[in-house]
Design an enzyme around this catalytic site. Structure first.
Site, PDB file in Angstrom:
ATOM      1  CB  CYS A 162      -9.436  -5.221  -4.579  1.00  0.00           C
ATOM      2  SG  CYS A 162      -8.090  -5.967  -3.709  1.00  0.00           S
ATOM      3  CG  ASN A 172       4.494  -6.341   5.910  1.00  0.00           C
ATOM      4  OD1 ASN A 172       3.790  -5.445   5.969  1.00  0.00           O
ATOM      5  ND2 ASN A 172       4.749  -7.216   6.722  1.00  0.00           N
ATOM      6  CG  ASP A 200       5.007  -3.325  -3.631  1.00  0.00           C
ATOM      7  OD1 ASP A 200       3.699  -3.598  -3.857  1.00  0.00           O
ATOM      8  OD2 ASP A 200       5.061  -5.145  -3.576  1.00  0.00           O
ATOM      9  CG  PHE A 244      -0.473  -2.553   0.209  1.00  0.00           C
ATOM     10  CD1 PHE A 244      -0.248  -3.414   0.326  1.00  0.00           C
ATOM     11  CD2 PHE A 244      -0.852  -0.952   0.730  1.00  0.00           C
ATOM     12  CE1 PHE A 244      -0.467  -4.224   2.157  1.00  0.00           C
ATOM     13  CE2 PHE A 244      -1.278  -1.856   2.035  1.00  0.00           C
ATOM     14  CZ  PHE A 244      -0.693  -2.897   3.249  1.00  0.00           C
ATOM     15  NE  ARG A 269      -3.020   3.352 -10.753  1.00  0.00           N
ATOM     16  CZ  ARG A 269      -3.251   2.305 -11.926  1.00  0.00           C
ATOM     17  NH1 ARG A 269      -3.458   2.688 -12.964  1.00  0.00           N
ATOM     18  NH2 ARG A 269      -3.246   1.228 -11.518  1.00  0.00           N
ATOM     19  CG  ASP A 328      -4.756  -0.134  -4.556  1.00  0.00           C
ATOM     20  OD1 ASP A 328      -5.110  -1.123  -4.472  1.00  0.00           O
ATOM     21  OD2 ASP A 328      -4.229  -0.215  -5.900  1.00  0.00           O
TER      22      ASP A 328
HETATM   23  N1  SAH Z   1      -1.837   0.735  -5.558  1.00  0.00           N
HETATM   24  C1  SAH Z   1      -1.687  -0.687  -7.174  1.00  0.00           C
HETATM   25  C2  SAH Z   1      -1.684  -1.867  -7.178  1.00  0.00           C
HETATM   26  C3  SAH Z   1      -1.228  -2.525  -5.934  1.00  0.00           C
HETATM   27  S1  SAH Z   1      -1.533  -4.585  -5.576  1.00  0.00           S
HETATM   28  C4  SAH Z   1      -1.390  -0.173  -8.417  1.00  0.00           C
HETATM   29  O1  SAH Z   1      -2.271   0.850  -8.290  1.00  0.00           O
HETATM   30  O2  SAH Z   1      -1.046  -0.619  -9.482  1.00  0.00           O
HETATM   31  C5  SAH Z   1      -0.624  -4.639  -4.491  1.00  0.00           C
HETATM   32  C6  SAH Z   1       0.407  -5.046  -4.305  1.00  0.00           C
HETATM   33  O3  SAH Z   1       0.578  -4.739  -2.517  1.00  0.00           O
HETATM   34  C7  SAH Z   1       1.003  -5.940  -4.966  1.00  0.00           C
HETATM   35  O4  SAH Z   1       2.368  -5.134  -5.377  1.00  0.00           O
HETATM   36  C8  SAH Z   1       1.845  -6.805  -3.414  1.00  0.00           C
HETATM   37  O5  SAH Z   1       3.160  -6.642  -3.616  1.00  0.00           O
HETATM   38  C9  SAH Z   1       2.013  -5.891  -2.750  1.00  0.00           C
HETATM   39  N2  SAH Z   1       1.450  -6.044  -1.358  1.00  0.00           N
HETATM   40  C10 SAH Z   1       1.227  -7.180  -0.547  1.00  0.00           C
HETATM   41  N3  SAH Z   1       1.771  -7.290   0.899  1.00  0.00           N
HETATM   42  C11 SAH Z   1       2.142  -6.704   1.168  1.00  0.00           C
HETATM   43  C12 SAH Z   1       2.872  -5.582   1.782  1.00  0.00           C
HETATM   44  N4  SAH Z   1       2.084  -6.655   3.034  1.00  0.00           N
HETATM   45  N5  SAH Z   1       3.099  -4.727   2.872  1.00  0.00           N
HETATM   46  C13 SAH Z   1       3.543  -4.293   1.166  1.00  0.00           C
HETATM   47  N6  SAH Z   1       3.008  -4.491   0.075  1.00  0.00           N
HETATM   48  C14 SAH Z   1       2.501  -5.476  -0.066  1.00  0.00           C
END
Ligand code: SAH
Length: 388
Positions: free
Chosen positions: A331, A270, A242, A221, A206, A291
């Site tokens: 990840c 989504n 998200d 995400f 970040r 992410d």
């Molecule tokens: N970027 C964040 C961590 C992301 S973890 C940080 O820095 O803290 C991944 C995230 O993706 C989760 O919160 C999950 O709810 C979301 N997620 C999973 N599948 C998804 C999708 N198809 N569309 C949107 N969000 C999604």
């Protein structure tokens, strides 16, 4: 005094190659209770070391020490002290960070995260679960926290035949903990938040991403807004997406508490649909963060995962203005850095974009990688610049 477990020659090889896991198929005889610390006998009957034994998991043995000397309570204490002492040297800018990162701290399947005055821990194998009372006592002595929460609800515990439970192991732990990380202040829910409350492994990414961020930002995400909030002070407008409504509520609350409510807009969508929709509307961004969660949770899922990574990266590269930056992560420990780079190159070709790699990054330093265990290098992060 210790029960023993015998392994095959292939098991010997794994230990010799520095891998701490011995699979069930390489165990030739096991004379031990679930979760016991056992003496490991190599294929010639010599003591190879001591390990935590699981009678349920495919990973039967997690090596704890090598050689003939049996571990004692002091060995555990030294390991914990070593892990905690190392974090002190990192000069981490933030009150939340990982104190113990499992295998990479020679404490296999144990995670301990610090959130200010509290600790949140996870024991992810039978052996570690059995050690929890002792580990809790030692953590109290070493760190003197106000409380310790056992977030023992990850699904992998099921593979060990362990129940999932969340309970206070020491002192008291509030429903919400305020922590500062770099420039951002978060309210963290240690009982229900994803992982132990925050994605601590992205802290340094970040900070790195903030150096490039500008203009209009898309944080895809976003969870509770980690990237969005760290990058927002450098941007004119931020869209955080998200799929989880609860996460989106948290982004909004965290944006308010950081005085960024007017800049950060959060949407529960989504990402796959949202990227398509943004493309259809002809929208453009100067900075994009991708992410996603681990698309490949096991080897069988790798092919599908790669096509998922390709799709989101291709769409993101199309949405990016020339001169813009894409911060893109995977990840999945089953997707190597090389495989991820290959996907990104294919996405760039399909997007007809010339892309430069500006930085190649990984999980933060408090989540180190064990050199002989590729699985521990799970988080890959590329910072890319679209040239044209
Ligand atoms: N970027 C964040 C961590 C992301 S973890 C940080 O820095 O803290 C991944 C995230 O993706 C989760 O919160 C999950 O709810 C979301 N997620 C999973 N599948 C998804 C999708 N198809 N569309 C949107 N969000 C999604």
């Amino acid at each position: 005094m210790f029960p023993s477990v015998a392994i095959s020659r292939r098991g010997d090889d794994r230990i010799r190659n520095g891998h701490p896991w011995i699979y069930r198929s390489d165990v030739t005889r096991a004379d031990a209770e679930a979760g016991a610390m056992v003496r490991v006998l190599d294929s010639r009957g010599r003591t190879a070391g001591y390990a935590l034994y699981s009678d349920r998991s495919e990973i039967s043995l997690r090596m704890f020490t090598r050689g003939p000397d049996a571990p004692t309570e002091a060995t555990w204490r030294e390991r914990l002290e070593g892990a905690i002492g190392f974090r002190k040297t990192l000069e981490i800018e933030g009150a939340a960070f990982r104190l113990v990162h499992g295998e990479a701290d020679l404490l296999p399947s144990l995670v301990v995260d610090r959130y200010g005055d509290w600790l949140v821990l996870q024991a992810l194998s039978q052996g570690m679960d059995r050690m929890l009372p002792q580990i809790t006592n030692q953590l109290v002595e070493l760190v003197a926290p106000t409380g310790i929460l056992g977030r023992n609800d990850p699904r992998v515990r099921g593979l060990e035949g362990l129940e999932t439970r969340v309970d206070v192991l020491y002192g008291s732990v509030p429903e919400s903990i305020d922590v500062q990380e770099g420039t951002v202040s978060y309210s963290v829910d240690p009982y229900h938040g994803q992982k132990t409350g925050l994605f601590l492994d992205q802290r340094e990414n970040r900070v790195a991403a903030a150096r490039y961020a500008r203009g209009r930002l898309l944080d895809a995400f976003s969870y509770n807004g980690g990237f969005a909030l760290s990058l927002a002070p450098r941007c004119d407008e931020v869209l955080a997406v998200d799929i989880s409504e609860a996460a989106v509520q948290q982004i909004r609350r965290n944006a308010e508490r950081n005085g960024l409510g007017a800049v950060v807009h959060a949407r529960a969508m989504n990402v796959f649909d949202e990227l398509r929709e943004l493309e259809r509307r002809g929208e453009r961004f100067d900075t994009i963060v991708l992410d996603p969660p681990a698309f490949a949770k096991n080897k069988a899922a790798v092919a599908k995962a790669l096509s998922g990574y390709k799709e989101i990266n291709l769409r993101a590269l199309k949405l990016l203005v020339p001169g813009g930056f894409l911060i893109t992560c995977s990840c999945s420990y089953n997707v190597s850095e090389g495989a991820f780079a290959e996907v990104l190159a294919q996405a760039a070709l399909d997007a007809r974009a010339d892309i430069a790699v500006v930085e190649k990054r990984m999980q933060a330093r408090d989540h180190p990688v064990l050199l002989t265990v590729p699985e521990t290098y799970y988080l890959k992060c590329f910072i890319l610049r679209k040239l044209a």
